[in-house]
Design a protein around this motif. Structure first.
Motif, PDB file in Angstrom:
ATOM      1  N   LYS A   1      38.119   5.969 -22.933  1.00 11.66           N
ATOM      2  CA  LYS A   1      38.991   6.995 -23.526  1.00 11.66           C
ATOM      3  C   LYS A   1      38.637   8.402 -23.045  1.00 11.66           C
ATOM      4  O   LYS A   1      39.420   9.332 -23.198  1.00 11.66           O
ATOM      5  CB  LYS A   1      38.878   6.952 -25.052  1.00 11.66           C
ATOM      6  CG  LYS A   1      39.792   5.920 -25.688  1.00 11.66           C
ATOM      7  CD  LYS A   1      39.791   6.100 -27.194  1.00 11.66           C
ATOM      8  CE  LYS A   1      40.272   4.839 -27.866  1.00 11.66           C
ATOM      9  NZ  LYS A   1      39.686   4.652 -29.186  1.00 11.66           N
ATOM     10  N   GLN A   2      37.440   8.570 -22.496  1.00 14.50           N
ATOM     11  CA  GLN A   2      37.053   9.893 -21.975  1.00 14.50           C
ATOM     12  C   GLN A   2      37.882  10.248 -20.730  1.00 14.50           C
ATOM     13  O   GLN A   2      37.882  11.383 -20.279  1.00 14.50           O
ATOM     14  CB  GLN A   2      35.575   9.904 -21.587  1.00 14.50           C
ATOM     15  CG  GLN A   2      34.647   9.727 -22.768  1.00 14.50           C
ATOM     16  CD  GLN A   2      33.227   9.479 -22.291  1.00 14.50           C
ATOM     17  OE1 GLN A   2      32.925   9.479 -21.105  1.00 14.50           O
ATOM     18  NE2 GLN A   2      32.333   9.235 -23.242  1.00 14.50           N
ATOM     19  N   TYR A   3      38.544   9.260 -20.134  1.00 16.90           N
ATOM     20  CA  TYR A   3      39.337   9.507 -18.924  1.00 16.90           C
ATOM     21  C   TYR A   3      40.783   9.781 -19.336  1.00 16.90           C
ATOM     22  O   TYR A   3      41.390   8.972 -20.040  1.00 16.90           O
ATOM     23  CB  TYR A   3      39.278   8.284 -17.995  1.00 16.90           C
ATOM     24  CG  TYR A   3      37.900   8.055 -17.412  1.00 16.90           C
ATOM     25  CD1 TYR A   3      37.629   8.386 -16.090  1.00 16.90           C
ATOM     26  CD2 TYR A   3      36.880   7.518 -18.183  1.00 16.90           C
ATOM     27  CE1 TYR A   3      36.370   8.195 -15.548  1.00 16.90           C
ATOM     28  CE2 TYR A   3      35.613   7.324 -17.667  1.00 16.90           C
ATOM     29  CZ  TYR A   3      35.368   7.662 -16.354  1.00 16.90           C
ATOM     30  OH  TYR A   3      34.119   7.473 -15.827  1.00 16.90           O
ATOM     31  N   LYS A   4      41.323  10.928 -18.904  1.00 14.62           N
ATOM     32  CA  LYS A   4      42.706  11.293 -19.272  1.00 14.62           C
ATOM     33  C   LYS A   4      43.422  11.752 -18.002  1.00 14.62           C
ATOM     34  O   LYS A   4      42.807  11.842 -16.934  1.00 14.62           O
ATOM     35  CB  LYS A   4      42.674  12.415 -20.299  1.00 14.62           C
ATOM     36  CG  LYS A   4      41.908  12.069 -21.579  1.00 14.62           C
ATOM     37  CD  LYS A   4      42.437  12.825 -22.771  1.00 14.62           C
ATOM     38  CE  LYS A   4      42.098  12.183 -24.088  1.00 14.62           C
ATOM     39  NZ  LYS A   4      40.717  11.789 -24.303  1.00 14.62           N
ATOM     40  N   ASN A   5      44.741  12.055 -18.167  1.00 15.94           N
ATOM     41  CA  ASN A   5      45.474  12.497 -16.981  1.00 15.94           C
ATOM     42  C   ASN A   5      46.378  13.679 -17.328  1.00 15.94           C
ATOM     43  O   ASN A   5      47.612  13.572 -17.277  1.00 15.94           O
ATOM     44  CB  ASN A   5      46.287  11.321 -16.423  1.00 15.94           C
ATOM     45  CG  ASN A   5      46.753  11.584 -15.002  1.00 15.94           C
ATOM     46  OD1 ASN A   5      46.566  12.708 -14.497  1.00 15.94           O
ATOM     47  ND2 ASN A   5      47.377  10.603 -14.374  1.00 15.94           N
ATOM     48  N   PRO A   6      45.779  14.850 -17.676  1.00 12.51           N
ATOM     49  CA  PRO A   6      46.591  15.986 -18.139  1.00 12.51           C
ATOM     50  C   PRO A   6      47.496  16.545 -17.048  1.00 12.51           C
ATOM     51  O   PRO A   6      48.518  17.162 -17.354  1.00 12.51           O
ATOM     52  CB  PRO A   6      45.539  17.019 -18.562  1.00 12.51           C
ATOM     53  CG  PRO A   6      44.288  16.624 -17.847  1.00 12.51           C
ATOM     54  CD  PRO A   6      44.347  15.152 -17.652  1.00 12.51           C
ATOM     55  N   ASP A   7      47.168  16.366 -15.760  1.00 14.60           N
ATOM     56  CA  ASP A   7      47.989  16.932 -14.672  1.00 14.60           C
ATOM     57  C   ASP A   7      48.831  15.864 -13.976  1.00 14.60           C
ATOM     58  O   ASP A   7      49.293  16.065 -12.858  1.00 14.60           O
ATOM     59  CB  ASP A   7      47.093  17.667 -13.662  1.00 14.60           C
ATOM     60  CG  ASP A   7      46.039  16.740 -13.067  1.00 14.60           C
ATOM     61  OD1 ASP A   7      45.916  15.578 -13.548  1.00 14.60           O
ATOM     62  OD2 ASP A   7      45.355  17.132 -12.118  1.00 14.60           O
ATOM     63  N   ASN A   8      48.995  14.702 -14.662  1.00  9.99           N
ATOM     64  CA  ASN A   8      49.792  13.604 -14.083  1.00  9.99           C
ATOM     65  C   ASN A   8      49.387  13.270 -12.653  1.00  9.99           C
ATOM     66  O   ASN A   8      50.225  13.095 -11.769  1.00  9.99           O
ATOM     67  CB  ASN A   8      51.287  13.934 -14.105  1.00  9.99           C
ATOM     68  CG  ASN A   8      51.825  13.791 -15.498  1.00  9.99           C
ATOM     69  OD1 ASN A   8      51.351  12.938 -16.252  1.00  9.99           O
ATOM     70  ND2 ASN A   8      52.766  14.650 -15.852  1.00  9.99           N
ATOM     71  N   ASP A   9      48.116  13.214 -12.387  1.00 10.88           N
ATOM     72  CA  ASP A   9      47.618  12.860 -11.051  1.00 10.88           C
ATOM     73  C   ASP A   9      48.050  11.423 -10.733  1.00 10.88           C
ATOM     74  O   ASP A   9      47.797  10.511 -11.531  1.00 10.88           O
ATOM     75  CB  ASP A   9      46.079  12.975 -11.043  1.00 10.88           C
ATOM     76  CG  ASP A   9      45.518  12.933  -9.630  1.00 10.88           C
ATOM     77  OD1 ASP A   9      45.948  12.056  -8.865  1.00 10.88           O
ATOM     78  OD2 ASP A   9      44.655  13.769  -9.304  1.00 10.88           O
ATOM     79  N   PRO A  10      48.736  11.194  -9.605  1.00 13.33           N
ATOM     80  CA  PRO A  10      49.215   9.830  -9.307  1.00 13.33           C
ATOM     81  C   PRO A  10      48.070   8.828  -9.148  1.00 13.33           C
ATOM     82  O   PRO A  10      48.284   7.612  -9.200  1.00 13.33           O
ATOM     83  CB  PRO A  10      49.984   9.994  -7.984  1.00 13.33           C
ATOM     84  CG  PRO A  10      49.579  11.314  -7.443  1.00 13.33           C
ATOM     85  CD  PRO A  10      49.120  12.173  -8.596  1.00 13.33           C
ATOM     86  N   ARG A  11      46.836   9.324  -8.960  1.00 14.99           N
ATOM     87  CA  ARG A  11      45.696   8.388  -8.820  1.00 14.99           C
ATOM     88  C   ARG A  11      45.219   7.859 -10.181  1.00 14.99           C
ATOM     89  O   ARG A  11      44.309   7.068 -10.262  1.00 14.99           O
ATOM     90  CB  ARG A  11      44.540   9.091  -8.089  1.00 14.99           C
ATOM     91  CG  ARG A  11      44.872   9.392  -6.631  1.00 14.99           C
ATOM     92  CD  ARG A  11      43.883  10.316  -5.982  1.00 14.99           C
ATOM     93  NE  ARG A  11      43.963  11.676  -6.509  1.00 14.99           N
ATOM     94  CZ  ARG A  11      43.271  12.721  -6.046  1.00 14.99           C
ATOM     95  NH1 ARG A  11      42.431  12.535  -5.039  1.00 14.99           N
ATOM     96  NH2 ARG A  11      43.398  13.912  -6.574  1.00 14.99           N
ATOM     97  N   GLY A  12      45.847   8.303 -11.254  1.00 20.28           N
ATOM     98  CA  GLY A  12      45.522   7.743 -12.568  1.00 20.28           C
ATOM     99  C   GLY A  12      44.593   8.620 -13.393  1.00 20.28           C
ATOM    100  O   GLY A  12      44.401   9.807 -13.098  1.00 20.28           O
ATOM    101  N   GLU A  13      43.981   7.978 -14.447  1.00 23.25           N
ATOM    102  CA  GLU A  13      43.166   8.755 -15.384  1.00 23.25           C
ATOM    103  C   GLU A  13      41.838   9.179 -14.762  1.00 23.25           C
ATOM    104  O   GLU A  13      41.271   8.442 -13.964  1.00 23.25           O
ATOM    105  CB  GLU A  13      42.914   7.910 -16.633  1.00 23.25           C
ATOM    106  CG  GLU A  13      44.147   7.884 -17.502  1.00 23.25           C
ATOM    107  CD  GLU A  13      44.310   6.591 -18.249  1.00 23.25           C
ATOM    108  OE1 GLU A  13      43.775   5.563 -17.773  1.00 23.25           O
ATOM    109  OE2 GLU A  13      44.967   6.594 -19.283  1.00 23.25           O
TER     110      GLU A  13
END
Ligand code: SAM
Length: 504
Positions: free
Chosen positions: A184-196
């Motif tokens: 859960k510490q991994y997020k994707n606030p900038d919508n990076d196509p490489r994922g969280e």
């Protein structure tokens, strides 16, 4: 190295030599499932059972887990936990010596214990396994509730861990998978196509001169490490991060330098020394697991949770490796090893070997869905053989003991050679054929009294009377009248009783 001494330690040190080798007698009516299995449940004192296993399994066990009586001064329903301190040490010392002999070169031993004996156990394990081979003493949070009437409310047990060879073990031990909580510490606030991903800061404590170079942020601002700190790696390494598109300067684009670590690329995690109940289970959970299997009125006082054993076996072994628990209790280690597709040997002295371990393992074979079953997608299958300790094999002068009957010695030899118990009681000198090799035993006049030494000697007449086999023949007997060329021509390997009977 300073050693621990106690009353009668010298006897404890000599115990292993004096323990007789005993036969392992299969009990087919208590075995279950697929008969083509090496899994063993042995009822008997582990000192004698471990010695019986030595000729077969010395240096072969990948992971030993034991949970001996802690010496808590309690009388549990199924066993007493109240030995005088020296006697407890004398109980453990020779058993640890035998366990050391059974441990593989890349194996490890894990021992659950609490403060009653933990620190004494550490010192005798240093002596037996080598202080340099000590890895860790893990505090496992066995209990999360608090006893307000205690002086200190007990929250943990220790797990002492030793490797046969720590350098070797480090290369084979497994990491733990990331838990959902950690992921859960991994997020994707900038919508990076490489994922969280998560941001790992580029700065580190303490100053090192060559690690204080300028870094230009994405908005063009030049940054140096904050006061009293430096960058964690070199400028060349930072440029690699930039070129890989991993540099990150916060939402504003000119914050402190960091880099993106993607969930997909982050490897499993190194186990830490502190095992909390959320990850490794707790004793309440273990008791619930046991009462679901046996009912609340037929429980077991001191079981371990399946999740704790799963964690240990995951770190210390892989599919098909051999696991040993010589204080099996309610059978948890064997049940978990079975569900995790490991081979196992479990030893338990009490009647609960038959009333708890055996039915528990039978249920596992039938697809029991408690404990870790859902997590490992357990569907049932496999099998185990039940054994008891039989006669002493050798007498004081090293001959086969006169009480040992043909069928018992035949079963022992067949098992030593093939690692599977005989299907039926042997009543012929041909014990069976395994992997195209035929095994014969000439012993106790199985061929009748007309022949020399009751047919225990390999002669031409004896060979002619044996059931035929075209492939390799392994023949056990007291003596052979054939020379080497003749044995080779007949495709015979001759093994002499008692010297070649394993356990000498
Ligand atoms: C703490 S319990 C093990 C509990 C087990 N880990 C479980 O999950 O159920 C210790 C067990 O060791 C057994 N034991 C004690 N001395 C033994 C011996 N000399 N040989 C074999 N088993 C023994 C006791 O009968 C008891 O069942």
């Amino acid at each position: 190295m300073p050693l621990l001494d106690w009353l009668n330690k010298s006897d404890a040190v000599r115990t292993v030599q004096k323990v007789p080798y005993r036969l392992l007698e299969a009990v087919p009516k208590l075995s279950a499932g697929d008969t083509n299995t090496e899994n063993m449940l042995i009822q008997g004192d582990n000192l004698q059972a471990l010695k019986a296993l030595l000729p077969l399994y010395a240096g072969k066990v990948k992971c030993i887990y034991i949970d001996p009586p802690y010496n808590t001064r309690s009388a549990f329903t199924h066993y007493d936990d109240n030995l005088e301190h020296s006697l407890w040490l004398s109980l453990m010392y020779p058993r640890l010596e035998l366990l050391r002999e059974l441990l593989a070169e890349d194996g490890s031993i894990w021992v659950s214990i609490d403060d009653n004996e933990a620190h004494y156990l550490k010192v005798i394990m240093d002596e037996v396994f080598g202080r340099k081979n000590f890895l860790v003493s893990i505090p496992w949070e066995s209990r999360y509730s608090r006893s307000n009437d205690a002086i200190f409310s007990l929250s943990h047990n220790h797990i002492l861990v030793y490797a046969a060879n720590p350098n070797r073990w480090k290369t084979i031990r497994n990491r733990l998978p990331r838990t959902e909580e950690q992921a859960k510490q991994y997020k994707n606030p900038d919508n990076d196509p490489r994922g969280e991903w998560r941001a790992i800061p580029w700065d580190a404590p303490n100053i090192r001169e060559n690690l204080s170079y300028p870094i230009t942020t994405s908005t063009g601002k030049v940054r140096f490490p904050p006061s009293g700190r430096h960058w964690s790696r070199t400028e060349a390494q930072w440029l690699e991060i930039v070129n890989a598109g991993l540099a990150y300067f916060g939402k504003s684009g000119d914050g402190a330098p960091s880099f993106k670590q993607f969930l997909e690329d982050s490897s499993d995690i190194v186990p830490n020394t502190w095992w909390q109940h959320e990850e490794a289970g707790h004793t309440d959970e273990a008791k619930k697991e046991i009462s679901i299997i046996f009912g609340a009125n037929n429980s077991f006082d001191t079981p371990k949770p399946e999740r704790l054993i799963q964690r240990i076996l995951h770190i210390a072994s892989n599919s098909n490796d051999l696991i040993l628990d010589s204080f099996l209790g309610s059978g948890t280690t064997a049940a978990v090893a079975h569900k995790m597709n490991r081979r196992y040997i479990g030893i338990e002295m009490g009647d609960h070997a038959e009333t708890h371990c055996q039915p528990r393992l039978k249920k596992v074979i039938e697809g029991e869905q408690g404990g870790i079953s859902k997590a490992v997608n357990w569907q049932g299958g496999g099998g185990f053989h039940y054994f008891r300790l039989g006669e002493t094999i050798f007498d004081e002068v090293g001959s086969i003991h006169h009480n040992v009957k043909f069928a018992a010695l035949a079963a022992h030899i067949w098992f030593c050679e093939t690692r599977v118990p005989v299907a039926n009681q042997a009543d012929s000198p041909l014990l069976g054929i395994h992997n195209d090799t035929a095994y014969y035993l000439l012993y106790n006049g199985i061929l009748g009294d007309r022949r020399p030494q009751s047919g225990n000697v390999l002669t031409q007449a004896v060979l002619d009377s044996l059931p035929k086999h075209n492939g390799c023949k392994i023949i056990y007997g007291e003596a052979s009248r054939f020379g080497k060329p003749r044995l080779e021509a007949e495709n015979i390997v001759f093994k002499q009783i008692p010297y070649d009977v394993r356990a000498v």
